[in-house]
Design a protein around this motif. Structure first.
Motif, PDB file in Angstrom:
ATOM      1  N   ALA A 104      47.497  70.415  33.221  1.00  0.00           N
ATOM      2  CA  ALA A 104      46.888  69.668  34.313  1.00  0.00           C
ATOM      3  C   ALA A 104      45.780  68.742  33.798  1.00  0.00           C
ATOM      4  O   ALA A 104      45.591  67.638  34.320  1.00  0.00           O
ATOM      5  N   THR A 105      45.056  69.192  32.774  1.00  0.00           N
ATOM      6  CA  THR A 105      44.027  68.339  32.170  1.00  0.00           C
ATOM      7  C   THR A 105      44.669  67.117  31.528  1.00  0.00           C
ATOM      8  O   THR A 105      44.122  66.002  31.574  1.00  0.00           O
ATOM      9  N   LEU A 106      45.838  67.318  30.938  1.00  0.00           N
ATOM     10  CA  LEU A 106      46.584  66.185  30.397  1.00  0.00           C
ATOM     11  C   LEU A 106      46.973  65.229  31.526  1.00  0.00           C
ATOM     12  O   LEU A 106      46.973  64.002  31.345  1.00  0.00           O
ATOM     13  N   GLY A 107      47.263  65.800  32.702  1.00  0.00           N
ATOM     14  CA  GLY A 107      47.568  64.964  33.861  1.00  0.00           C
ATOM     15  C   GLY A 107      46.381  64.109  34.278  1.00  0.00           C
ATOM     16  O   GLY A 107      46.551  62.972  34.732  1.00  0.00           O
ATOM     17  N   CYS A 108      45.176  64.650  34.115  1.00  0.00           N
ATOM     18  CA  CYS A 108      43.975  63.859  34.427  1.00  0.00           C
ATOM     19  C   CYS A 108      43.890  62.627  33.522  1.00  0.00           C
ATOM     20  O   CYS A 108      43.450  61.555  33.947  1.00  0.00           O
ATOM     21  N   ALA A 109      44.317  62.811  32.292  1.00  0.00           N
ATOM     22  CA  ALA A 109      44.226  61.717  31.317  1.00  0.00           C
ATOM     23  C   ALA A 109      45.111  60.535  31.684  1.00  0.00           C
ATOM     24  O   ALA A 109      44.822  59.399  31.315  1.00  0.00           O
ATOM     25  N   ILE A 110      46.192  60.790  32.397  1.00  0.00           N
ATOM     26  CA  ILE A 110      47.134  59.706  32.730  1.00  0.00           C
ATOM     27  C   ILE A 110      47.028  59.276  34.196  1.00  0.00           C
ATOM     28  O   ILE A 110      47.838  58.493  34.669  1.00  0.00           O
ATOM     29  N   SER A 111      46.025  59.789  34.918  1.00  0.00           N
ATOM     30  CA  SER A 111      45.827  59.393  36.315  1.00  0.00           C
ATOM     31  C   SER A 111      45.445  57.920  36.394  1.00  0.00           C
ATOM     32  O   SER A 111      44.713  57.408  35.539  1.00  0.00           O
ATOM     33  N   THR A 112      45.928  57.253  37.446  1.00  0.00           N
ATOM     34  CA  THR A 112      45.657  55.818  37.596  1.00  0.00           C
ATOM     35  C   THR A 112      44.758  55.500  38.782  1.00  0.00           C
ATOM     36  O   THR A 112      44.358  54.343  38.954  1.00  0.00           O
ATOM     37  N   ASN A 113      44.452  56.512  39.613  1.00  0.00           N
ATOM     38  CA  ASN A 113      43.566  56.273  40.755  1.00  0.00           C
ATOM     39  C   ASN A 113      42.926  57.581  41.197  1.00  0.00           C
ATOM     40  O   ASN A 113      43.249  58.654  40.673  1.00  0.00           O
ATOM     41  N   TYR A 114      42.058  57.489  42.176  1.00  0.00           N
ATOM     42  CA  TYR A 114      41.296  58.654  42.650  1.00  0.00           C
ATOM     43  C   TYR A 114      42.219  59.753  43.183  1.00  0.00           C
ATOM     44  O   TYR A 114      42.032  60.936  42.888  1.00  0.00           O
ATOM     45  N   GLY A 115      43.232  59.382  43.948  1.00  0.00           N
ATOM     46  CA  GLY A 115      44.139  60.364  44.527  1.00  0.00           C
ATOM     47  C   GLY A 115      44.881  61.164  43.467  1.00  0.00           C
ATOM     48  O   GLY A 115      45.012  62.395  43.575  1.00  0.00           O
ATOM     49  N   GLU A 116      45.392  60.482  42.448  1.00  0.00           N
ATOM     50  CA  GLU A 116      46.103  61.171  41.375  1.00  0.00           C
ATOM     51  C   GLU A 116      45.158  62.094  40.596  1.00  0.00           C
ATOM     52  O   GLU A 116      45.532  63.213  40.234  1.00  0.00           O
ATOM     53  N   MET A 117      43.946  61.619  40.359  1.00  0.00           N
ATOM     54  CA  MET A 117      42.974  62.445  39.646  1.00  0.00           C
ATOM     55  C   MET A 117      42.619  63.684  40.467  1.00  0.00           C
ATOM     56  O   MET A 117      42.511  64.794  39.928  1.00  0.00           O
ATOM     57  N   LEU A 118      42.454  63.516  41.770  1.00  0.00           N
ATOM     58  CA  LEU A 118      42.123  64.650  42.637  1.00  0.00           C
ATOM     59  C   LEU A 118      43.235  65.690  42.596  1.00  0.00           C
ATOM     60  O   LEU A 118      42.969  66.900  42.535  1.00  0.00           O
ATOM     61  N   LEU A 119      44.491  65.239  42.614  1.00  0.00           N
ATOM     62  CA  LEU A 119      45.622  66.164  42.554  1.00  0.00           C
ATOM     63  C   LEU A 119      45.666  66.897  41.216  1.00  0.00           C
ATOM     64  O   LEU A 119      45.864  68.124  41.172  1.00  0.00           O
ATOM     65  N   ALA A 120      45.470  66.165  40.137  1.00  0.00           N
ATOM     66  CA  ALA A 120      45.475  66.794  38.815  1.00  0.00           C
ATOM     67  C   ALA A 120      44.346  67.800  38.684  1.00  0.00           C
ATOM     68  O   ALA A 120      44.525  68.900  38.147  1.00  0.00           O
ATOM     69  N   ARG A 121      43.178  67.454  39.199  1.00  0.00           N
ATOM     70  CA  ARG A 121      42.044  68.379  39.155  1.00  0.00           C
ATOM     71  C   ARG A 121      42.309  69.628  39.988  1.00  0.00           C
ATOM     72  O   ARG A 121      41.879  70.727  39.644  1.00  0.00           O
ATOM     73  N   ALA A 122      43.026  69.456  41.089  1.00  0.00           N
ATOM     74  CA  ALA A 122      43.390  70.620  41.902  1.00  0.00           C
ATOM     75  C   ALA A 122      44.254  71.583  41.097  1.00  0.00           C
ATOM     76  O   ALA A 122      44.078  72.808  41.157  1.00  0.00           O
ATOM     77  N   PHE A 123      45.184  71.054  40.305  1.00  0.00           N
ATOM     78  CA  PHE A 123      46.041  71.909  39.477  1.00  0.00           C
ATOM     79  C   PHE A 123      45.260  72.538  38.318  1.00  0.00           C
ATOM     80  O   PHE A 123      45.599  73.630  37.867  1.00  0.00           O
ATOM     81  N   VAL A 124      44.225  71.857  37.845  1.00  0.00           N
ATOM     82  CA  VAL A 124      43.331  72.496  36.873  1.00  0.00           C
ATOM     83  C   VAL A 124      42.725  73.744  37.499  1.00  0.00           C
ATOM     84  O   VAL A 124      42.673  74.826  36.894  1.00  0.00           O
ATOM     85  N   GLY A 125      42.282  73.621  38.750  1.00  0.00           N
ATOM     86  CA  GLY A 125      41.702  74.753  39.457  1.00  0.00           C
ATOM     87  C   GLY A 125      42.696  75.871  39.698  1.00  0.00           C
ATOM     88  O   GLY A 125      42.358  77.060  39.580  1.00  0.00           O
ATOM     89  N   ILE A 126      43.935  75.519  40.016  1.00  0.00           N
ATOM     90  CA  ILE A 126      44.969  76.539  40.229  1.00  0.00           C
ATOM     91  C   ILE A 126      45.205  77.320  38.940  1.00  0.00           C
ATOM     92  O   ILE A 126      45.325  78.545  38.945  1.00  0.00           O
ATOM     93  N   GLY A 127      45.238  76.607  37.819  1.00  0.00           N
ATOM     94  CA  GLY A 127      45.441  77.288  36.541  1.00  0.00           C
ATOM     95  C   GLY A 127      44.279  78.191  36.179  1.00  0.00           C
ATOM     96  O   GLY A 127      44.461  79.285  35.632  1.00  0.00           O
ATOM     97  N   GLU A 128      43.069  77.755  36.518  1.00  0.00           N
ATOM     98  CA  GLU A 128      41.882  78.519  36.157  1.00  0.00           C
ATOM     99  C   GLU A 128      41.559  79.624  37.152  1.00  0.00           C
ATOM    100  O   GLU A 128      40.698  80.475  36.884  1.00  0.00           O
TER     101      GLU A 128
END
Length: 440
Positions: A104-128
Motif C-alpha cells: 500500500a505504501t508503494l501505492g502511495c508512491a504512484i498516486s496522482t491525486n488526493y483521492g488516490e493517496m487517501l485510498l492508498a493510505r487507508a490500505f496502509v492502515g488496514i495492513g497495520e
C-alpha cells in the motif's frame, strides 16, 4: 525467604521464569524491526506535507486526513483482525499484515491525486491494523512477566523510532529525488523485512519459549471463547477500562506533534521542508527514548508497590502537560524548542505502564485481543483524531494556536489513570481469586 516483588495476576503467566533465551531476543528484534517499518510507512507522509501541499494545493484539513485515515483504519479494524489472528496464527498474520502495508505504501508512491493517496493510505492502515496488538502479544508470550512494562515501552517506542526514520530518511530522499521516491523507499524496506521475518520466526520455534505454567487447555481458551466471555474478560474491571481510556487520550499529544512538527518548523522557524523533517525527527526520537526510560522506570517503581505503575503514568502525563502548555505559549526560539522537546520526552511515557496494566488485568489466552482493545482505544481516542483535528483548528486559528490546545489531552488522561489507580488493588485481588477458583 526474601522474594522479588511480582504482581500475581491473571496475566502473570511467567512470574517464575528468570531466564531469557537468545532466540527470544531475536524474535523481539525482528518484531520491533517490522514495527519500525510500520511507522516508517505511516510517518513518511509527514515529512512531505509541505511538498504535497504545494504540489496538489491541499488544505491543512486534507493533509491531516491523509495522516488520520491510517489511524482510523487501525482503530476500526484492530479488534476483529486481532481476534482472527489469535485463531489463524499470530506469525502468519504478521507476515500478511506487513506485506499489505508495504504494498500500500508503494501505492502511495504512484498516486496522482488526493483521492488516490487517501485510498492508498487507508490500505496502509488496514495492513497495520492489528500489528501492534499481535506483535506485542508474541513478544510478551516469550518473556518473563517482570519485564512487561519495559518490553511494552520498548516495543511501542519502536513506533517513535520508526517515525524518526520515516521522517528523516523520507525527508532526505524527498529533498533529493522527490516525494514519490520517499514512499517507494519505505515500501522496499518493508518488503525486505517481511522476507527475513517469514524465514526466521515460526510458531513451531516459538512454542518452546512459552511458559510451562500455561497449559494447552488454557492456550486454547482464547480460540474457543464465546464473544460474550471474551468481552467479559476484556472489560471485567473499572481499572482496565481506565487503562484503555488513559492510554488512548494521552497519545493524542505525540500523534499531533509527530504529524505537525515538520510544518510547525517550516512555518514558524522558516526551515526548508527537508531540514524541517530532519529536525522534527529529533523530537520524535526524544519521544521514543522517553517511552523506553519511562517504561523501565515504571517497572522499577512497581517492585515495591503494585499501584506505582499508575502513579508513574499520572506523573508522566502531568509533566507533559506542564512543559508543553508553557512551551507553546513562548515566542519562537531555543527555549521554546527545549520545552517542547522535554514535553515530548514524557508525551508517550504512560504507554509502558498502560500495557503492563492491561496484561496484568486480562487472561493470557486473550492477550492479543486485549492489546487489540488497547490499540483500538489508542487510535480512536488519540492517534486517529489528533492530526485531522489539529488541522481543522489550524485552518481557523493557525497552526500555533491549534498546537496550544494539544496539552489538554494528558491532563484528561491523568484523571483517567487516577480513577483506575483507586480500584486497581481490589480488581487485581478479585481477578486472582477467580482465576484460582477456575484452576481448582
Amino acid at each position: 525467604m526474601l522474594m522479588q516483588h511480582a504482581e500475581p495476576t491473571t496475566g502473570d503467566i511467567s512470574a517464575t521464569r528468570t531466564d531469557v533465551r537468545a532466540y527470544a531476543w531475536i524474535v523481539f528484534a525482528l518484531t520491533v524491526g517490522l514495527l519500525l517499518s510500520d511507522y516508517m510507512s505511516r510517518q513518511v507522509l509527514n515529512a512531505v506535507f509541505p511538498l504535497l501541499k504545494s504540489a496538489w494545493h491541499l488544505s491543512d484539513t486534507q493533509l491531516g486526513s491523509l495522516s488520520s485515515v491510517v489511524a482510523l483504519m487501525v482503530g476500526v479494524l484492530t479488534f476483529p483482525l486481532s481476534v482472527l489472528a489469535d485463531r489463524w496464527g499470530r506469525v502468519k498474520s504478521i507476515v500478511l499484515m506487513a506485506t499489505m502495508w508495504s504494498l500500500a505504501t508503494l501505492g502511495c508512491a504512484i498516486s496522482t491525486n488526493y483521492g488516490e493517496m487517501l485510498l492508498a493510505r487507508a490500505f496502509v492502515g488496514i495492513g497495520e491494523a492489528a500489528y501492534g496488538s499481535v506483535g506485542i502479544a508474541v513478544v510478551l508470550s516469550i518473556f518473563p512477566a517482570r519485564l512487561r512494562a519495559t518490553l511494552t515501552g520498548a516495543f511501542m517506542a519502536g513506533g517513535a523510532f520508526g517515525s524518526v526514520l520515516g521522517m528523516a530518511v523520507g525527508g532526505a530522499v524527498a529533498a533529493h529525488m522527490g516525494w514519490r521516491w520517499a514512499f517507494g523507499a519505505m515500501a522496499v524496506m518493508g518488503i525486505a523485512l517481511v522476507i527475513v521475518y517469514r524465514f526466521v520466526v515460526t510458531e513451531k520455534r516459538l512454542a518452546p519459549l512459552q511458559p510451562a505454567s500455561v497449559s494447552r487447555h488454557e492456550e486454547g481458551l482464547g480460540v474457543r471463547m464465546s464473544f460474550r466471555a471474551l468481552m467479559k474478560g476484556l472489560f471485567s474491571t473499572k481499572s482496565v477500562v481506565c487503562a484503555y481510556v488513559g492510554s488512548g487520550i494521552h497519545l493524542l499529544v505525540p500523534a499531533a506533534l509527530w504529524a505537525w512538527m515538520p510544518s510547525f518548523l517550516n512555518r514558524y522557524y522558516a526551515m526548508p521542508a527537508g531540514k524541517a523533517a530532519t529536525t522534527a525527527a529529533l523530537f520524535v526520537l526524544v519521544t521514543g527514548f522517553g517511552m523506553v526510560v519511562c517504561g523501565n522506570l515504571a517497572d522499577r517503581l512497581s517492585k515495591h508497590g503494585r499501584e506505582r505503575k499508575w502513579t508513574a503514568a499520572i506523573a508522566f502525563c502531568l509533566t507533559c502537560f506542564a512543559l508543553l502548555a508553557i512551551g507553546f505559549c513562548l515566542p519562537a526560539g531555543p527555549l521554546q524548542l527545549m520545552l517542547i522537546g522535554a514535553g515530548m520526552f514524557f508525551s508517550a511515557g504512560a504507554t509502558g505502564p498502560s500495557g503492563a496494566m492491561v496484561a496484568n488485568l486480562t487472561p493470557p489466552s486473550i492477550h492479543a485481543s486485549a492489546f487489540a482493545t488497547l490499540t483500538l482505544a489508542n487510535n480512536l481516542l488519540g492517534l486517529a483524531p489528533a492530526a485531522v483535528l489539529t488541522g481543522v483548528i489550524a485552518d481557523r486559528i493557525g497552526l500555533l494556536g491549534a498546537l496550544q490546545f494539544v496539552p489538554v489531552a494528558p491532563l484528561v488522561a491523568a484523571v483517567a489513570f487516577y480513577i483506575g489507580k483507586r480500584s486497581y488493588a481490589g480488581d487485581l485481588d478479585r481477578l486472582n481469586a477467580l482465576r484460582g477458583e477456575a484452576r481448582n
